[in-house]
Design a protein around this motif. Structure first.
Motif, mmCIF file in Angstrom:
data_model
loop_
_atom_site.group_PDB
_atom_site.id
_atom_site.type_symbol
_atom_site.label_atom_id
_atom_site.label_comp_id
_atom_site.label_asym_id
_atom_site.label_seq_id
_atom_site.Cartn_x
_atom_site.Cartn_y
_atom_site.Cartn_z
ATOM 1 N N PRO A 461 42.424 37.577 28.067
ATOM 2 C CA PRO A 461 43.451 36.688 28.643
ATOM 3 C C PRO A 461 44.640 36.459 27.716
ATOM 4 O O PRO A 461 45.783 36.381 28.184
ATOM 5 C CB PRO A 461 42.684 35.375 28.885
ATOM 6 N N LEU A 462 44.404 36.338 26.404
ATOM 7 C CA LEU A 462 45.513 36.127 25.475
ATOM 8 C C LEU A 462 46.415 37.359 25.400
ATOM 9 O O LEU A 462 47.643 37.240 25.346
ATOM 10 C CB LEU A 462 44.979 35.782 24.088
ATOM 11 N N VAL A 463 45.800 38.539 25.400
ATOM 12 C CA VAL A 463 46.591 39.772 25.396
ATOM 13 C C VAL A 463 47.409 39.877 26.683
ATOM 14 O O VAL A 463 48.600 40.232 26.664
ATOM 15 C CB VAL A 463 45.671 40.993 25.225
ATOM 16 N N LEU A 464 46.777 39.548 27.815
ATOM 17 C CA LEU A 464 47.490 39.589 29.088
ATOM 18 C C LEU A 464 48.634 38.588 29.112
ATOM 19 O O LEU A 464 49.712 38.873 29.648
ATOM 20 C CB LEU A 464 46.524 39.299 30.239
ATOM 21 N N LEU A 465 48.407 37.403 28.543
ATOM 22 C CA LEU A 465 49.456 36.389 28.511
ATOM 23 C C LEU A 465 50.688 36.913 27.784
ATOM 24 O O LEU A 465 51.822 36.786 28.276
ATOM 25 C CB LEU A 465 48.931 35.128 27.830
ATOM 26 N N TYR A 482 48.762 33.962 36.551
ATOM 27 C CA TYR A 482 48.059 35.248 36.494
ATOM 28 C C TYR A 482 46.986 35.246 35.404
ATOM 29 O O TYR A 482 45.915 35.838 35.573
ATOM 30 C CB TYR A 482 49.055 36.380 36.236
ATOM 31 N N THR A 483 47.269 34.572 34.299
ATOM 32 C CA THR A 483 46.290 34.540 33.213
ATOM 33 C C THR A 483 45.070 33.716 33.597
ATOM 34 O O THR A 483 43.939 34.059 33.241
ATOM 35 C CB THR A 483 46.937 33.983 31.933
ATOM 36 N N ILE A 484 45.276 32.612 34.323
ATOM 37 C CA ILE A 484 44.136 31.838 34.821
ATOM 38 C C ILE A 484 43.289 32.681 35.761
ATOM 39 O O ILE A 484 42.046 32.682 35.688
ATOM 40 C CB ILE A 484 44.625 30.560 35.524
ATOM 41 N N ILE A 485 43.950 33.417 36.644
ATOM 42 C CA ILE A 485 43.220 34.319 37.545
ATOM 43 C C ILE A 485 42.423 35.336 36.734
ATOM 44 O O ILE A 485 41.266 35.658 37.049
ATOM 45 C CB ILE A 485 44.200 35.045 38.490
ATOM 46 N N ALA A 486 43.032 35.810 35.649
ATOM 47 C CA ALA A 486 42.334 36.782 34.799
ATOM 48 C C ALA A 486 41.089 36.170 34.167
ATOM 49 O O ALA A 486 40.038 36.818 34.084
ATOM 50 C CB ALA A 486 43.286 37.297 33.716
#
Length: 824
Positions: A461-465, A482-486
């Motif tokens: 999630p941190l990388v996606l953020l 989107y990160t919460i969804i991830a």
């Protein structure tokens, strides 16, 4: 952690809650009250998640019918709903009084006085006793367990102003032309209130003659003030009230007096209420609440999802497995893990208690004193709010107030944050050397590789953020959504693949068991699908509870820039500040730093930041400071308040976890955080530390062309950055009084001089400039041609002192000094 699970000094979940209750004065509900509060919190989070996903349009797709629009809200309506949710939660979570405050004590003396004068059998005495008991029942909550009738009343009232804004927006939009008194009477807005309104009018107060929008706006402002008093204390409430009173009567200040610059034009209560409640340009519903709606809440929610997923425990375990066996390893692991968790939570107090429950017992076991252990945890937790990419809520406020791209803000904030945590690391290492404190045995710690392999997915999630924000350049709220969804999808996939890899937060398990028992199905707590649902709902509830104080803070703090803007005070205030500082950047920065620490002692970081930036941000920019540097400067100093005696709320929380002396812990935490004083001065005087450059009056983050321009990059970026890190190192020796061997008082003074010359050589030069100016000599000394030799002098002092200190150890083989409790 394998070594911590059975530590007798560790705090249980209940003990953590009790400590947080004591510090934050927040209720811990049970039964129906807990269910009601959780329902409100989950609904609040659901509303914000919809806003992040779909903006302000509410619609649903019905099979066979198609999309049906439910509502399309205006910004003011969304902001009002946002604030209303926070008000309801504030009145449900925080008591009006526990019966032990100043007012309660004064009123409590009435009954004994009447009893002494009239006797216990007097009907008057008995009536007063019954009245006092009734007031206590209606208002006070000594045990922090009960929702009082007053709370229910205020909760209902909190909905009324928002209901009006949502349903009568067209009338509100006409107020800018026709005035707030053009609105409907209150009894027409709420027909059910007509008997009450007429009854009050019959008693004297002509409430039926006032426009409904005026009464509802005034009610909304008063509710925000009461919620501020409950959640954040009397100091912030009093300050906001003072600004409101100033907006009405500031014109009585004589324009020819010493403070004549503060005189403003006369204004009416109607205009003040309209500007503070019904506009998005100034006041409660202005930029701070806008930032909360669009950015802050969704990232608080992201932090809650990540924490409840077990990422916090995994990161702490990983940090300990990697550093726990080294000299001072437990404290070093605390610095890393507490900084990471503080970045996500944005709450120094909560992070100190929750993370400290793991880290502080291990620091004490390894040999650190209780006071030093609590100080390390509280200092690192407060510092987490300057750590990119989340920075608590600060990054998003800076983005909005400065108009700077998010990517530029986090790039600028990175090196100063690393320098602060490097300084923390250095100091806990020197303390370990001084006290002969080693690490824990490998058997007490989890295996690092195994721990990383078991939880590496938490990093996704941190990388996606970062990808969503920097590479894909999505809006901040959409990236958060989107990160919460991830996170949710990640937990679902991992639980299906191998649920043994998951270690959900203890709060999720406890809530799940409690609800399962309440519905008569305790076996549900072991069901994977039920646990997944509990994880989602607990995360939403936790995020709402955490966000409540932040929303109240930004709503209240919005009054200050609102009054400054609407009253026309801004230019006069800037002129007054310039006159006080005498046009000296050093004096202005010093005044700003002191004001930030003082203001921060009585209010949360977000509120302090908003208020001080509104008052001091402009004058700092006028003196040539980059706007982002000015805002970061205020933020760093404001965070010092969390560990500065006599308030030092985060340090006192750390002392509670460590079972240590509060004042000694606060003093040690203050000393460990001194980097947050020198580093801001360093990046204001040397913007290259923020990787920033001014080209033709335009500030911006440097690019590759600037890196290749060695005439700029070496003197303006490389030299200040190296000087900052070396200065932080020298400051660590100064504070701890130990390097390779003990450092006496005289040499500590030399280390301090080296630290200043390496980090901020401009400070002594500006002092000399000021003294020469008083003598009538105008000269500019703060140039690279002068600062560079001073940095070299500081480096020479540091190298010389370090060599002599090392020689003492290698030559004498001295034993480490025994640690003194609380001594930093």
């Amino acid at each position: 952690m394998s070594g911590d699970n059975h530590d007798t000094e560790s705090l249980s979940e209940e003990e953590q809650e009790e400590l947080l209750q004591e510090v934050e004065r927040k209720r811990s509900h049970r039964g129906l009250a807990a269910a009601v509060v959780a329902l409100v919190g989950i609904t609040f989070s659901a509303f914000q998640m919809w806003i992040a996903a779909n903006s302000y349009r509410f619609a649903a797709t019905i099979p066979g019918v198609g999309e049906v629009e439910i509502a399309s809200l205006q910004p003011l309506q969304v902001y009002a709903i946002h604030v209303s949710f926070a008000l309801v939660l504030a009145f449900l979570l925080f008591p009006a009084t526990r019966g032990d405050g100043f007012v309660a004590r004064q009123l409590g003396g009435v009954v004994p006085a009447v009893r002494d004068r009239l006797g216990p059998e007097s009907p008057v005495t008995q009536g007063v006793e019954r009245l006092a008991a009734g007031v206590r029942w209606a208002v006070a909550d000594p045990e922090l367990r009960r929702i009082t009738p007053l709370d229910v009343c205020l909760t209902v009232l909190s909905v009324l102003p928002t209901y009006y804004i949502v349903t009568e927006y067209e009338e509100i939009s006409q107020m800018a032309t026709f005035g707030i008194q053009s609105g409907q009477p209150i009894q027409e807005v709420f027909p059910l209130l007509e008997p009450l309104v007429m009854g009050i009018a019959a008693l004297g107060p002509p409430v039926d003659e006032y426009a409904g929008p005026f009464l509802l706006g005034a009610l909304g402002i008063l509710l925000v003030l009461e919620a501020t008093r409950r959640t954040l204390g009397v100091v912030l409430m009093a300050l906001i009230s003072l600004f409101i009173v100033y907006a009405r009567w500031g014109y009585v200040i004589p324009s020819d007096s010493a403070i004549g610059a503060l005189s403003i034009q006369p204004d009416t209560w109607g205009s003040i209420v309209y500007n503070l409640w019904y506009t998005t340009e100034a006041g409660i519903m202005s930029t701070p609440v806008s930032v909360s709606v669009r950015f802050i809440y969704i990232f608080i929610l992201f932090g809650a999802f990540l924490e409840m997923s077990g990422a916090g425990k995994w990161f702490i375990d990983l940090a300990y497995s990697l550093t726990g066996t080294r000299k001072g390893g437990p404290a070093k692991a605390s610095v890393v893990s507490s900084g990471f968790m503080g970045m996500l939570s944005g709450s120094s107090i909560a992070n100190t208690v929750t993370t400290g429950a793991f880290t502080i017992p291990l620091m004490k076991r390894s040999g650190y004193s209780p006071e030093f252990s609590g100080a390390v945890e509280s200092s690192a937790s407060s510092g987490g709010q300057v750590l990119p990419p989340v920075m608590g809520a600060a990054a998003f406020l800076i983005v909005e107030f400065t108009g700077t791209a998010y990517s530029d803000v986090i790039v600028a904030a990175t090196l100063p944050a690393i320098a602060f945590f490097f300084g923390m690391w250095v100091m806990v290492h020197f303390e370990a050397v001084r006290g002969g404190i080693g690490g824990l045995s490998r058997g007490e710690l989890p295996d690092g590789f195994a721990k990383f392999r078991a939880g590496w997915f938490y990093l996704i999630p941190l990388v996606l953020l970062l990808y969503f924000l920097i590479v894909a350049r999505l809006s901040i709220n959409r990236a958060g959504w989107y990160t919460i969804i991830a996170v949710v999808a990640l937990i679902a996939v991992v639980s299906v693949y191998d649920d043994r890899l998951l270690e959900l937060d203890d709060g999720v398990d406890e809530s799940g068991r409690r609800v399962a028992s309440a519905v008569g199905r305790p076996s549900l707590a072991e069901n994977a699908g039920y646990q997944f649902g509990a994880f989602i709902l607990k995360s939403m509830d936790s995020g709402a509870r955490t966000a409540t104080t932040v929303v109240i803070a930004v709503a209240a703090a919005g009054v200050v820039p609102g009054v400054i803007s609407v009253s026309g005070l801004g230019p006069n205030l800037a002129a007054l500040i310039d006159a006080v500082s005498g046009g000296s950047i050093l004096i202005l920065l010093s005044l700003t730093g002191v004001a930030a620490i003082i203001f921060g002692m009585g209010m949360p970081t977000t509120a302090m930041y908003i208020i001080l930036v509104a008052m001091l941000g402009g004058p700092m920019e006028d003196l040539g400071v980059w706007v982002v540097a000015a805002h970061l400067f205020v933020l760093y100093f404001g965070l010092m308040a969390d560990v500065t005696p006599p308030v030092a709320v985060a340090a006192f929380a750390g002392a509670g976890v460590a079972k240590a002396d509060e004042l000694k812990t606060a003093t040690a935490a203050f000393l460990l955080s001194l980097n947050k004083i020198l580093v801001p001065f360093a990046f204001v005087f040397s913007p290259g530390i923020l990787l920033a450059r001014n080209v033709d009056g335009q500030w911006g983050v440097i690019g590759w062309s600037d890196v290749t321009d060695l005439g700029f990059f070496l003197p303006e970026v490389v030299v200040p950055i190296v000087g900052m890190f070396l200065g932080v190192y020298a400051l660590g020796v100064t504070i701890i009084g130990h390097q390779y061997a003990a450092v006496d008082t005289g040499r500590r003074t030399l280390y301090a001089i080296a630290s200043i010359l390496l980090m901020v050589p401009e400070v002594p030069l500006l002092v000399v400039e000021g003294l020469l100016g008083l003598a009538g000599v105008s000269v500019g000394l703060a140039s690279f041609g002068v600062t560079f030799p001073l940095r070299l002098a500081g480096l020479a002092i540091l190298v010389s002192l370090s060599y002599r200190n090392y020689s003492r150890v290698s030559g004498a083989g001295s034993e480490p000094a025994a640690p003194t409790p609380g001594d930093a």
